[in-house]
Structures are given as C-alpha cells and as structure tokens.
Design a protein around this motif. Structure first.
Motif, short mmCIF file in Angstrom:
data_model
loop_
_atom_site.label_atom_id
_atom_site.label_comp_id
_atom_site.label_asym_id
_atom_site.label_seq_id
_atom_site.Cartn_x
_atom_site.Cartn_y
_atom_site.Cartn_z
N ALA A 143 30.10 60.74 53.84
CA ALA A 143 31.13 60.65 54.88
C ALA A 143 31.46 59.20 55.21
CB ALA A 143 30.69 61.39 56.14
N GLY B 11 35.24 58.96 54.24
CA GLY B 11 35.94 58.34 55.37
C GLY B 11 36.80 57.15 54.94
N GLU C 51 38.93 58.23 65.24
CA GLU C 51 37.93 59.10 65.85
C GLU C 51 38.26 59.37 67.32
OE1 GLU C 51 33.08 59.37 66.53
OE2 GLU C 51 33.93 57.81 65.27
N ASN D 277 39.19 63.07 68.92
CA ASN D 277 38.34 63.59 70.00
C ASN D 277 39.15 64.03 71.22
OD1 ASN D 277 35.94 63.38 68.64
ND2 ASN D 277 35.40 61.39 69.48
N GLU E 207 41.64 62.23 58.88
CA GLU E 207 40.67 63.27 59.26
C GLU E 207 40.70 64.46 58.30
OE1 GLU E 207 37.54 64.55 61.68
OE2 GLU E 207 38.65 62.67 61.76
N THR F 35 39.25 63.42 54.81
CA THR F 35 37.81 63.15 54.92
C THR F 35 37.03 64.46 54.94
OG1 THR F 35 38.11 61.05 56.08
CG2 THR F 35 36.02 62.17 56.40
N ASN F 36 37.44 65.38 55.78
CA ASN F 36 36.74 66.66 55.87
C ASN F 36 36.91 67.49 54.61
OD1 ASN F 36 35.71 66.24 58.46
ND2 ASN F 36 37.60 66.91 59.41
N ARG G 46 31.31 67.19 63.05
CA ARG G 46 32.10 66.18 63.75
C ARG G 46 32.36 66.66 65.18
NH1 ARG G 46 33.79 62.51 60.14
NH2 ARG G 46 35.49 61.66 61.37
N LYS G 47 32.55 65.73 66.09
CA LYS G 47 32.61 66.05 67.51
C LYS G 47 33.88 66.80 67.91
CE LYS G 47 29.76 62.11 68.99
NZ LYS G 47 29.75 60.86 69.78
N ALA H 187 29.69 64.99 60.38
CA ALA H 187 29.82 63.63 60.90
C ALA H 187 29.16 62.65 59.94
CB ALA H 187 29.18 63.54 62.29
N ARG H 188 28.05 63.08 59.36
CA ARG H 188 27.34 62.31 58.34
C ARG H 188 26.97 63.28 57.22
NH1 ARG H 188 22.62 61.12 59.35
NH2 ARG H 188 22.44 59.24 58.07
#
Length: 355
Positions: free
Chosen positions: A77, A82, A108, A112, A188, A191-192, A330-331, A339-340
């Motif tokens: 990530a 990322g 980020e 959020n 986003e 990345t996901n 991820r938050k 997230a990682r």
C-alpha cells in the motif's frame, strides 16, 4: 442500486449530511449543472489521452518495484499501490514532483470526510481536518493556477483555468472543488483496486496460477476484483420525495446510501457471488457507479491496474502476506481496502540492473 443512481426525480446527488452541506463537488451535483461540469473534466479523460499515459505508467511501475524488489518485502500500500496513482494524477494535473507527499496527505483527509455522514465527534474531527487542509490547498492551488495563467502548460490544471461554463471561467473555488475530487478519486480507487487484487490472489492462489497460465484473462480478472472487492463501497443520495421501494417507503429528505459492495454480491445478478472467478462472464458489476455519475476515471483506473497486475504477479514471485494478523482497513467509511499491506516474496533483480 441502479435506480438510486439514475432516477434523478426521486434521488438527488445534492445531499445534506448531519454536519451540514456536502462539498460542492461535481459528485454532489445534479443535471444540468453536473452535465456542464463533467464535460470539462472529460476533456482530460478521452480514450486517446488515457492511452497516451501507458508508457509513463509502465515506467513509474518499474521504478517503484525496482526500489523494493531486491529486499524481498514491502508494504504494498505504502510503497507501490499508493504512490503509483498519486504520481500519475499529479503529473496529469501538473503538480511538481516534490509535492507528491503532500498530495497523499490531502487525499486521505478528503476521503475521511465520509465520516461526516455519521455525526458525532468523529464526524466533527473529519470536517475540522478537512477545513484545515482545504485552506492549505486553496493557497497552494491559487499560486499554481496563477502560474498557469501566466504560462499555460499541457496539463489538466491549465484546462481547468481556461475552461468556461455558460461563457464564464471557473472561479478559484470551483477549481479547488475539481482539484479535491480529482485528488481523492484519482488515487483512492486505484490504490484499493491494486491492493485488493493482491489480497484476492493471495487468498485464491489457484486463480493466480490460472492468470499466469493465461495472461489474456487479465482484463477479466480486473473486472472480477472490482466486483468481488469493490474499492468504493457506497455512494450518497437524498430522497427528493417519498419513494416506495421493495415494500418500504423512504421519506423525503432522508439520506440514502446505495451500497455498491452489496449490489456486486447480489445472487440474483451473479452466480456464486461469493466465489472469486477471474473468468467470470458475464460480469455486470457496478463498481464504477451507473448512469450520469459513472466514474470519469474508470478507464484510467483500469489502465493502471492492468499495468500493475502485469508487473506484480510476474516480478514478485511467491507473494505472501508478511503477517498472519488481520489486515487493517482504511479509515474512510465508503471505501474498501487495506491501510497497510506488508507482503514478502522471493527477492528479484532490478530491471535496470538486469538490462
């Protein structure tokens, strides 16, 4: 799911979360304003312009993997999934290389903002963090936009500065709104998508072997990742009037959350929806939305994923998760991905060193 995204008389994209009005982005607008604003961004996402990015995306992918491949481990990530889309969208917009880390942080904070729909302390904190970041972005973008007005370049920021809607140039606020949306949506989702693909293949090694034996299945594999682990899990709508749906009534003015992740596991639409099948056909998923709000950057996300998944499974042999602990999501509430993602693999050679 599809009705909520196409019936504009019943469902509006202009939503009002508990913390107040949603950001004034194209994402939260209805036709005809949405149609006019979308036309501006589409100029940068033509099939020809996306195809022209492929050599550069391949080069960036190679550089990122070369930096880690000899170690035999990385946080996928943070070290690859990322940075890759962030570098691409930064170059498209025209952001200097030295400012990429700042872009990741802003992205980020923007994503959020999804916590704003829940109300309470977490929502207030997300809104406060975004307000601070927005002020920082505003000053940064004003300087950069001024530079483009004085010396235009072949980039998306120049197109935004020069664009007109109904004969009028975009305001600084409208350019900032576009910038935030492009920053979040342009990073986003991809990345996901990349992280989720590797998770799928680690959990289903038979499908990874199948892909290696039949690389022509790669486009189909990407679509299955989009369905099976949808990077964006839900969208936001508001009922314009009382809406009868499946024996229930959604009251006028209520916030509605059409869940993409659920729609993509609908047993009425997909055979064995809980099975990851890279050859699934047909695959009518709605991971990129539906109707006039269909994701503008879908072709770019698919391109980046195709390049990433042309590199990762072949260069990183024996990929495994580096920890047996459950991965941390991820938050943001509306996205799905780690997230990682620490992974380990057989150490390889840099392509530059191998010639």
């Amino acid at each position: 799911m599809k009705r909520a995204q196409t019936d504009h008389e019943a469902f509006s994209s202009v939503v009002t979360p508990p913390t107040g009005k949603a950001p004034d982005w194209i994402l939260f607008s209805d036709p005809p304003r949405h149609t006019k604003l979308r036309a501006i961004v589409l100029r940068a996402f033509t099939p020809r312009s996306i195809a022209a990015l492929e050599p550069r995306v391949r080069e960036l992918s190679r550089e990122l993997l070369d930096a880690r491949i000899e170690r035999g481990e990385m946080d996928l990530a943070a070290d690859y999934a990322g940075p890759l889309p962030t570098m691409v969208i930064a170059e498209m917009i025209g952001i200097p290389v030295e400012d990429r880390a700042r872009l990741l942080r802003w992205s980020e904070v923007i994503v959020n903002l999804s916590h704003a729909i829940s109300g309470g302390e977490e929502a207030a904190r997300a809104v406060g963090e975004h307000a601070a970041a927005k002020e920082e972005m505003s000053g940064y973008l004003a300087d950069l936009s001024g530079a483009r007005r004085r010396a235009p370049k072949d980039d998306l920021l120049t197109r935004l500065v020069e664009a007109e809607v109904d004969g009028e140039r975009l305001t600084e606020g409208e350019i900032l709104d576009f910038f935030q949306l492009l920053l979040a949506a342009g990073t986003e989702t991809t990345t996901n998508l990349i992280d989720n693909a590797i998770l799928c293949f680690v959990e289903s090694p038979g499908e990874l072997s199948r892909l290696r034996a039949a690389p022509e299945l790669l486009p189909s594999a990407i679509e299955e990742v989009l369905r099976y682990r949808s990077p964006v899990q839900m969208v936001y709508r508001e009922a314009r009037r009382d809406v009868a749906l499946h024996g229930q009534v959604i009251p006028a003015g209520k916030l509605v959350l059409p869940v993409i992740g659920s729609a993509n596991r609908d047993p009425q639409q997909f055979r064995e929806p809980g099975r990851f099948d890279i050859g699934r056909d047909p695959n009518p998923h709605v991971a990129f939305g539906h109707g006039v709000h269909f994701c503008i950057g879908a072709s770019l996300a698919r391109l980046e994923a195709r390049i990433a998944l042309s590199d990762l499974p072949w260069r990183l042999r024996g990929i495994e998760l580096a920890s047996k602990e459950p991965w941390e999501p991820r938050k943001a509430l509306n996205v799905h991905g780690p997230a990682r993602l620490p992974i380990c693999f057989e150490p390889g050679r840099r392509l530059s060193a191998a010639g």
